[in-house]
Design an enzyme around this catalytic site. Structure first.
Site, PDB file in Angstrom:
ATOM      1  N   GLY A   1      15.638   8.079 -71.109  1.00 48.84           N
ATOM      2  CA  GLY A   1      14.937   7.929 -72.381  1.00 48.84           C
ATOM      3  C   GLY A   1      13.606   7.237 -72.284  1.00 48.84           C
TER       4      GLY A   1
ATOM      5  CB  CYS B   1       4.270   6.352 -64.197  1.00 52.93           C
ATOM      6  SG  CYS B   1       5.195   5.325 -65.339  1.00 52.93           S
TER       7      CYS B   1
ATOM      8  NE  ARG C   1      13.454   7.294 -64.517  1.00 54.85           N
ATOM      9  CZ  ARG C   1      12.374   7.306 -63.746  1.00 54.85           C
ATOM     10  NH1 ARG C   1      11.616   8.387 -63.686  1.00 54.85           N
ATOM     11  NH2 ARG C   1      12.042   6.249 -63.016  1.00 54.85           N
ATOM     12  N   GLY C   2      13.406  12.936 -64.921  1.00 54.66           N
ATOM     13  CA  GLY C   2      12.064  13.324 -64.526  1.00 54.66           C
ATOM     14  C   GLY C   2      11.199  12.087 -64.337  1.00 54.66           C
TER      15      GLY C   2
ATOM     16  N   GLY D   1      11.195   9.113 -69.601  1.00 57.01           N
ATOM     17  CA  GLY D   1      11.747   9.909 -68.511  1.00 57.01           C
ATOM     18  C   GLY D   1      13.095  10.453 -68.944  1.00 57.01           C
TER      19      GLY D   1
ATOM     20  CB  VAL E   1       8.520   4.319 -58.889  1.00 56.91           C
ATOM     21  CG1 VAL E   1       8.868   2.835 -58.971  1.00 56.91           C
ATOM     22  CG2 VAL E   1       9.157   4.911 -57.657  1.00 56.91           C
ATOM     23  CB  THR E   2       9.280   3.236 -64.397  1.00 58.62           C
ATOM     24  OG1 THR E   2       8.583   2.418 -65.358  1.00 58.62           O
ATOM     25  CG2 THR E   2      10.736   3.361 -64.807  1.00 58.62           C
TER      26      THR E   2
END
Length: 234
Positions: A156, A175, A75-76, A145, A79-80
């Site tokens: 999502g 992020c 994904r775009g 993302g 880090v999350t």
């Protein structure tokens, strides 16, 4: 057209990732309609394509000792964290305008949060890709993302519902934004366990934005639809 809405409950990240990939292949060939998965994850950090190693300063082994998996994804974003008490929604839908779709996701999140009394929630995709998501003042409450292939989305959004989601964010650079604090529905309203209410509002809002009719579908029904697809597609 229908938007299939499938609530999965609590699902390990890698299992949900595999399901998304199978769904996207089926959606690309119009074997299923647009679909949104809602769920919670076991504790996990996901690293997007633009992630920097410094965003996970303690190293993968340290996080594993604290019960948090680390997964690289396509994904775009950066880090999350995902974990119990956080609403996850993965729309697998056909789109032709990425930024319009991002705006629709932000709007659905904002509307759901305002129903919870969080009237200052706002989307910030217009401020640049690093600020995509939903914010309350200078604090971030929701993230987005995506990865788009052949016009079909994957990955999502997430919304922090309970305070249990917040501490793991302090162990990373969320992020990629140093100094940004994360917040939650519980912290802002003193109400816990609102995940089902927010989930229903988000899926309803996205269906409206897409001009589709939400149809509740079980995972068993979804798996049967995938099983009926040609093996060369899914």
């Amino acid at each position: 057209m229908d938007l299939w809405s499938v609530h999965l409950g609590r699902v390990p990240y890698r299992e949900a990732l595999d399901l998304q990939q199978r769904l996207r292949a089926a959606r690309r060939h119009d074997l299923i309609p647009d679909t949104i998965l809602t769920l919670e994850h076991d504790p996990v950090y996901t690293r997007g394509r633009r992630s920097d190693p410094a965003e996970l300063p303690f190293g993968d082994a340290w996080y594993a000792e604290h019960g948090i998996d680390v997964v690289d994804v396509d994904r775009g974003g950066k880090v999350t964290y995902h974990g119990p008490g956080q609403l996850i929604a993965y729309p697998i839908v056909k789109i032709d305008d990425v930024m319009r779709f991002v705006g629709q996701l932000e709007d659905a999140m904002v509307a759901a949060l305002r129903e919870e009394g969080i009237t200052k929630a706002r989307g910030r995709a217009a401020d640049g890709r690093d600020f995509t998501g939903v914010w309350v003042g200078d604090d971030k409450i929701g993230s987005i993302g995506l990865h788009i292939s052949h016009g079909v989305t994957m990955h999502g959004l997430s919304i922090n519902i309970d305070d249990t989601t917040l501490e793991p964010f302090t162990w990373i650079v969320p992020c990629g934004l140093g100094g940004v604090a994360m917040t939650s529905v519980e912290r802002l309203t003193a109400r816990r366990g609102r995940i089902d209410c927010v989930r229903k509002r988000v899926t309803h809002g996205l269906a409206d934005a897409l001009g589709e009719r939400q149809r509740l579908v079980t995972r068993d029904r979804l798996e049967k639809a995938l099983a009926a697809a040609p093996s060369t597609v899914v």
